[in-house]
Structure formats: C-alpha cells, structure tokens
Design a protein around this motif. Structure first.
Motif, short mmCIF file in Angstrom:
data_model
loop_
_atom_site.label_atom_id
_atom_site.label_comp_id
_atom_site.label_asym_id
_atom_site.label_seq_id
_atom_site.Cartn_x
_atom_site.Cartn_y
_atom_site.Cartn_z
N MET A 100 0.83 -1.21 0.00
CA MET A 100 0.00 0.00 0.00
C MET A 100 0.87 1.26 0.00
N ARG A 101 1.94 1.23 0.84
CA ARG A 101 2.81 2.40 0.90
C ARG A 101 3.45 2.69 -0.46
N LYS A 102 3.83 1.60 -1.18
CA LYS A 102 4.44 1.78 -2.50
C LYS A 102 3.46 2.45 -3.46
N ILE A 103 2.19 2.04 -3.39
CA ILE A 103 1.17 2.62 -4.27
C ILE A 103 0.96 4.09 -3.94
N ILE A 104 0.89 4.38 -2.60
CA ILE A 104 0.72 5.78 -2.19
C ILE A 104 1.92 6.61 -2.62
N LEU A 113 3.95 6.01 -5.13
CA LEU A 113 3.90 6.18 -6.58
C LEU A 113 2.90 7.27 -6.96
N GLY A 114 1.76 7.26 -6.26
CA GLY A 114 0.73 8.26 -6.55
C GLY A 114 1.22 9.67 -6.26
N ILE A 115 1.94 9.81 -5.12
CA ILE A 115 2.48 11.11 -4.76
C ILE A 115 3.51 11.58 -5.80
N ALA A 116 4.35 10.63 -6.26
CA ALA A 116 5.37 10.97 -7.26
C ALA A 116 4.72 11.44 -8.56
N VAL A 117 3.64 10.74 -8.96
CA VAL A 117 2.93 11.13 -10.18
C VAL A 117 2.34 12.53 -10.03
N LEU A 118 1.74 12.79 -8.86
CA LEU A 118 1.15 14.10 -8.62
C LEU A 118 2.20 15.21 -8.67
N ILE A 119 3.39 14.91 -8.13
CA ILE A 119 4.46 15.90 -8.14
C ILE A 119 4.90 16.19 -9.59
N VAL A 120 5.05 15.11 -10.39
CA VAL A 120 5.45 15.28 -11.80
C VAL A 120 4.41 16.09 -12.56
#
Length: 335
Positions: free
Chosen positions: A1-5, A7-14
C-alpha cells in the motif's frame, strides 16, 4: 500500500511540475509578444495582435495571433490570422498556418499589395550540432522548412485591385543535406526546392504556367548565429562554398514556351562570381524580338535543336557574365 501511495504522490508531483512549467512557458510567450508590441517600429520592428492566445495544454503549445500587424520602418504588413504549434517534447519543430488576406503597404513609395489564398501552411525544424550546447542556442542549423499555399492571388491595391499574379499551388522546401554536414569544420549544406502550378501573370503574358527550382548550396555554417556575422559571405568563400543550380525550369502551353537552366557558381578570393550556366529555351527569347538587334538575339538563343528549341551556355569570369567571350553583365565584388 505504501508503495502505491508513494507512486501516486510521485505522479502528482510530476504532473504539478509539468503543469507549472507549461503555464510558466505560456506566460513567457505572452510577455514576449507584449514586449514586441511596445517597440516603436523604427529602431525595432513592432508586432501587435488583435488577440493573442496560448492553448494546447498539456502536450502542445498553440500560439494564435489574430489580426496581426508588423510595422518596420516604412513597411506595414497585416495578416488576418497566424497560428503556430509546438510539441512540448519537440520544441525544435514548429507547424504554422495563416489566414488571408495578407497585405503590404510602404509609406515611402506608396505601394500597396494584397495577397489572398485559400490555404497556407508549413513547418520548420532545426537540428542541433550538439544537444547539450544547443540548450544555450549554439550550433542550430536548418533541418527543414516547408511552405505550401493554394489559391494564391496577388493584387496591387493602390487605387483599385489590379491582378499582378495568381497560382493554383505553390510549394517550397529548404532541406538540410546530411552528407554535406561536416561537424568538425562546422559546415553544412542546404537544398532548395520550389514548385509552382497554374501560374497567371498578365504583365509577363503567362496564362497557365508551371515552374520548378532545384538548387543546392554547400559550405554554409552549421550554426544559424554565424549568418549574422558581417563577414558571412567572405567566410562562405573561404570554406569553398558553391551554389549549384540543378535545374530551374518553366513551361506554358499557350503560347508554347519553355526553358530550362542549369549551372554552378562560387566566389573568387576577391569576392567575384565565377562559374557557368547552360540553358535550353523554346519561344521564351522570342519575346525580345524588336527589342534587340537580330544578330544579338540569334547569339543569345544559341544552337537550334531538332525539336524547335535552342541551347546555349554562358560563363561567369571575374564577376562578368560572358556570352561567346562578350561581357553582357557585370556583378561587383560581394565582399
């Protein structure tokens, strides 16, 4: 779950950085156009748009200038609309188009012209000698510039519209010649192509003409910045630059006329043109009958061929264009 969160944060930052970058670039474009509008049109060209808009988020920049006007000295140019598009991941490639009419007016001479067309579009692509150095604007050369126009009509509009010329289709290309690019010496070559169909020019008695141009230039600098050098022509000569006219041709059915010209030219160390041209004509040079002595016209036309055409050759020697060793034109040193 942490990995998914994560990844989601990284996508949002990009996405956030990409969005901020896009809107920053769009704002810079608006500011640059606004600065051009503040120029006086004398010391620096003034460009104004009735409306200027930037769209295309997220992967494209579409720049639209409606009711564009360019003032430079005595010359004023207006275009009903201009559009240019650039992909964010390929900024060296621009696609552009325009809406007619396109007008030109000169306050000093009083001349006024209007160009109407049913279609006008093109593209421009640059190539970098070195991508890293290219980020600073160094080492960019023309990769390809293409322009296509349909239904072109050119009228003189000083009093009432007077037709100067019209054409069904015009296509022009300026293309980099990869095999002439010498990265070590910083040299490049360009090929130029032009094709005209359905040409009408009343002043020249052309009613349904077609024409084409195929030419090449070698020894050019592979950095566009070098073209602004005051010694650009001298540098071209020193690099052994040549101009090759592969073929310049034109024809029309009524009256039956055609011509084809080939040749090459270069500059001597003194800046004088040297080279030669050959040409084949049919009917074209007959237009000079009555304007020059018959013997001179015969010499200009050259050797008669079986198909009714004539062939001849001229040479450039130290800036003089010669026909049968007789100078007919002199070109002063180019540097």
């Amino acid at each position: 779950m942490r990995k998914i969160i994560g990844l989601g944060i990284a996508v949002l930052i990009v996405v956030a950085l990409w969005t901020a970058g896009w809107f920053w670039a769009a704002d810079q474009a608006r500011q640059q156009v606004a600065l051009l509008a503040q120029n006086d049109g004398e010391t620096a060209p003034q460009l104004t748009c009735g409306t200027f808009n930037v769209s295309g988020y997220p992967f494209r920049f579409d720049f639209t200038c409606d009711k564009a006007q360019l003032v430079s000295g005595d010359e004023t140019i207006t275009v009903d609309g201009i559009k240019a598009s650039v992909l964010t991941y390929s900024p060296n490639h621009v696609i552009f188009s325009a809406r007619s009419p396109y007008t030109m007016a000169n306050a000093f001479t009083g001349s006024q012209s209007q160009f109407d067309f049913t279609g006008f579009e093109g593209s421009a692509r640059l190539e970098a000698r070195d991508l890293i150095k290219g980020l600073s604007g160094e080492g960019w050369r023309i990769g390809r510039i293409s322009v296509l126009a349909d239904g072109i009509v050119w009228n003189d509009t000083v009093v009432t519209p007077v037709l100067q010329a019209k054409a069904d289709h015009i296509e022009a290309h300026l293309v980099d010649i990869p095999e002439l690019h010498d990265k070590t010496k910083g040299l490049a070559g360009l090929a130029a192509y032009l094709n005209v169909k359905g040409l009408v020019a009343p002043a020249f008695q052309i009613t349904a003409g077609e024409g084409s141009l195929d030419a090449q230039v070698s020894g050019l600098p592979d950095d566009l910045q070098a073209f602004t050098d005051p010694n650009a022509v001298r540098n071209w000569q020193a690099a052994g630059g040549t101009l090759t006219l592969v073929k310049l041709a034109g024809t029309q059915p009524q009256p039956d006329e055609r011509f084809e010209i080939k040749g090459n030219a270069h500059l001597t160390e003194a800046g004088l043109v040297a080279g030669e041209i050959t040409y084949v004509t049919k009917g074209v040079l007959d237009r000079f009958a009555g304007l020059m002595p018959p013997l001179q016209l015969i010499a200009l036309k050259g050797k008669p061929e079986a198909d009714g055409s004539f062939s001849n050759a001229m040479s450039f020697v130290d800036g003089q264009l010669k026909l049968l060793a007789v100078p007919v034109l002199e070109i002063p040193p180019l540097f």
